[in-house]
Design an enzyme around this catalytic site. Structure first.
Site, mmCIF file in Angstrom:
data_model
loop_
_atom_site.group_PDB
_atom_site.id
_atom_site.type_symbol
_atom_site.label_atom_id
_atom_site.label_comp_id
_atom_site.label_asym_id
_atom_site.label_seq_id
_atom_site.Cartn_x
_atom_site.Cartn_y
_atom_site.Cartn_z
ATOM 1 N N GLY A 11 -3.848 5.587 -1.531
ATOM 2 C CA GLY A 11 -2.472 5.642 -1.133
ATOM 3 C C GLY A 11 -1.694 6.096 -2.299
ATOM 4 C CG MET A 12 3.140 7.531 -3.531
ATOM 5 S SD MET A 12 4.277 8.404 -2.658
ATOM 6 C CE MET A 12 5.130 6.917 -1.921
ATOM 7 C CB VAL A 41 -6.845 -5.179 4.248
ATOM 8 C CG1 VAL A 41 -7.103 -4.567 2.815
ATOM 9 C CG2 VAL A 41 -6.100 -4.430 5.301
ATOM 10 C CB ALA A 62 0.631 -1.215 3.812
ATOM 11 C CE1 TYR A 127 5.705 -0.689 6.379
ATOM 12 C CE2 TYR A 127 8.016 -0.516 5.914
ATOM 13 C CZ TYR A 127 6.633 -0.469 5.637
ATOM 14 O OH TYR A 127 6.473 -0.274 4.162
ATOM 15 C CE LYS A 131 4.671 -4.141 3.610
ATOM 16 N NZ LYS A 131 3.362 -4.088 2.824
HETATM 17 N N1 NAP Z 1 6.409 4.274 0.627
HETATM 18 C C1 NAP Z 1 7.452 3.637 0.548
HETATM 19 O O1 NAP Z 1 8.585 4.147 0.418
HETATM 20 C C2 NAP Z 1 7.543 2.075 0.462
HETATM 21 C C3 NAP Z 1 8.749 1.396 0.387
HETATM 22 C C4 NAP Z 1 8.555 0.105 0.449
HETATM 23 C C5 NAP Z 1 7.530 -0.512 0.080
HETATM 24 N N2 NAP Z 1 6.250 0.116 0.410
HETATM 25 C C6 NAP Z 1 5.006 -0.706 0.508
HETATM 26 O O2 NAP Z 1 3.989 -0.407 -0.930
HETATM 27 C C7 NAP Z 1 2.825 -0.367 -0.415
HETATM 28 C C8 NAP Z 1 2.271 0.819 -0.866
HETATM 29 O O3 NAP Z 1 2.843 2.000 0.030
HETATM 30 P P1 NAP Z 1 2.684 3.441 -0.383
HETATM 31 O O4 NAP Z 1 3.839 4.044 -0.501
HETATM 32 O O5 NAP Z 1 1.460 3.718 -1.381
HETATM 33 O O6 NAP Z 1 1.684 3.627 1.072
HETATM 34 P P2 NAP Z 1 0.453 4.703 1.406
HETATM 35 O O7 NAP Z 1 0.557 5.905 0.558
HETATM 36 O O8 NAP Z 1 0.602 4.971 2.837
HETATM 37 O O9 NAP Z 1 -0.825 3.716 1.047
HETATM 38 C C9 NAP Z 1 -1.251 2.634 1.757
HETATM 39 C C10 NAP Z 1 -2.728 2.789 1.824
HETATM 40 O O10 NAP Z 1 -3.199 1.689 2.751
HETATM 41 C C11 NAP Z 1 -4.345 2.416 3.380
HETATM 42 N N3 NAP Z 1 -4.958 1.482 4.548
HETATM 43 C C12 NAP Z 1 -4.365 1.535 5.848
HETATM 44 N N4 NAP Z 1 -4.798 0.815 6.355
HETATM 45 C C13 NAP Z 1 -5.577 0.318 6.036
HETATM 46 C C14 NAP Z 1 -6.670 -0.852 6.170
HETATM 47 N N5 NAP Z 1 -6.817 -1.253 7.510
HETATM 48 N N6 NAP Z 1 -7.514 -1.223 5.045
HETATM 49 C C15 NAP Z 1 -7.272 -0.856 3.916
HETATM 50 N N7 NAP Z 1 -6.392 0.237 3.614
HETATM 51 C C16 NAP Z 1 -5.514 0.572 4.562
HETATM 52 C C17 NAP Z 1 -3.941 3.819 3.728
HETATM 53 O O11 NAP Z 1 -5.142 4.381 4.138
HETATM 54 P P3 NAP Z 1 -4.753 5.717 5.206
HETATM 55 O O12 NAP Z 1 -3.989 6.778 4.497
HETATM 56 O O13 NAP Z 1 -6.370 6.410 5.173
HETATM 57 O O14 NAP Z 1 -4.205 5.319 6.651
HETATM 58 C C18 NAP Z 1 -3.297 4.332 2.541
HETATM 59 O O15 NAP Z 1 -4.076 4.650 1.519
HETATM 60 C C19 NAP Z 1 2.832 -0.897 0.951
HETATM 61 O O16 NAP Z 1 2.689 -2.276 0.938
HETATM 62 C C20 NAP Z 1 3.937 -0.493 1.339
HETATM 63 O O17 NAP Z 1 4.367 -1.379 2.453
HETATM 64 C C21 NAP Z 1 6.245 1.364 0.310
#
Ligand code: NAP
Length: 290
Positions: A11-12, A41, A62, A127, A131
């Site tokens: 992920g990002m 997970v 996530a 969502y 969380k």
């Molecule tokens: N993006 C935002 O603006 C933001 C803001 C506040 C907090 N956050 C939090 O920051 C954290 C990282 O977010 P991010 O932006 O990096 O999100 P992201 O790019 O969507 O990365 C999340 C990763 O988790 C993977 N995933 C989904 N279901 C899974 C599972 N069952 N087992 C293992 N991996 C799984 C996804 O894989 P797939 O892509 O293959 O589904 C993706 O690679 C998260 O906890 C998020 O809630 C994000």
């Protein structure tokens, strides 16, 4: 030597965390980065096996599709709450320390001053509920856990608001952007560095807010994106959220306080304008993919 495990490593944030660990001189043999294909997970036994032998686990896995979660709350819950509980259980059993990522969406966004780390969780969206449930699960199950909330994330990998606005700027003369949602645009590299600071500084376990200093609206952020890209910021026009109805309600005021950093005398994240200026070239180099 600290052995790290990163879940959701594709992920990002997960990708930039790996870059940050490498830049910090952590040997690649000491980092296990597992994408969703490597480790789901929601599978407790697989999580237990994966966590064994690691000192620090950073749970970046996530379900982050905020609007889709409104109609797929069960799916989101299985990753964001049950998955978080599985990781927390495995960490407690093995003695690993856990960094669990969370979000500003656990708050209603109706405050008029920054949310403290211990403010009550009142999520508005599906969502946000999942969380919040993940946070509670981690706190109840794993005493050695840092819950790191972030917000308005953007980075070089993955679709995000900054990439989207830069791409739209190429296709439209003017852009209408909401001016009634306030938050802290935050660069993934800053969050990754903050995670390392918390772990390396043996910061107290509990809740941490890894967001930029300063705040702005989506409109203000887009004007700054335009300015940094050498475009005319007056092509960006303010509008209200009513103009863009979405399945999931967004918090109007998503500003998180930073008292934990001050109390621990650890450096805060940079101001949002500074990080955007530093990162924008890399962030917009690849267009958004979804
Ligand atoms: N993006 C935002 O603006 C933001 C803001 C506040 C907090 N956050 C939090 O920051 C954290 C990282 O977010 P991010 O932006 O990096 O999100 P992201 O790019 O969507 O990365 C999340 C990763 O988790 C993977 N995933 C989904 N279901 C899974 C599972 N069952 N087992 C293992 N991996 C799984 C996804 O894989 P797939 O892509 O293959 O589904 C993706 O690679 C998260 O906890 C998020 O809630 C994000």
């Amino acid at each position: 030597m600290t052995r790290w495990l990163v879940t959701g490593a594709g992920g990002m944030l997960g990708l930039d965390l790996q870059v940050t660990l490498a830049l910090a001189g952590v040997d690649e043999d000491d980092v296990t980065a597992l994408t969703r294909d490597d480790l789901d997970v929601t599978d407790p036994e697989a999580v237990r096996d994966a966590v064994r032998g690691h000192d620090v686990v950073v749970n970046c896995a996530a379900y982050t599709a905020v609007d889709a979660a409104e109609s797929h709350e069960g799916q989101a819950f299985s990753v964001n709450a049950v998955g978080a509980a599985n990781v927390a259980d495995a960490c407690r059993t093995s003695g690993a320390r856990l960094v669990h990522l969370s979000t500003d969406y656990v708050f209603a966004g109706d405050a008029d001053e920054p949310y403290a780390e211990d403010a009550a969780l009142v999520p508005l969206s599906a969502y946000g509920r999942t969380k919040a449930a993940g946070e509670w699960a981690v706190q109840a199950r794993c005493p050695q856990a840092w819950i790191v909330r972030t917000a308005w994330l953007y980075g070089a990998a993955g679709p995000n608001f900054v990439k989207t606005m830069a791409a739209l700027a190429q296709r439209h003369d003017t852009l209408d952007v909401v001016d009634d949602q306030r938050g802290q645009p935050t660069w993934t590299m800053d969050v990754a560095r903050a995670v390392l600071r918390v772990v390396d500084g043996s910061a107290p376990f509990g809740v941490w807010h890894a967001t930029s200093q300063g705040d702005t609206t989506k409109y203000g952020l887009t004007r700054e994106i335009f300015r940094l890209l050498g475009l005319d910021p007056d092509r960006v026009r303010p509008t209200t959220s009513d103009a863009f109805p979405l399945p999931a309600p967004r918090p109007a005021y998503s500003v998180l306080g930073h008292d934990a950093w001050r109390m621990a005398r650890l450096p805060l994240l940079p101001r949002w304008e500074a990080s955007l200026a530093e990162s924008i070239e890399d962030v917009v180099a690849e267009p958004p993919t979804s």
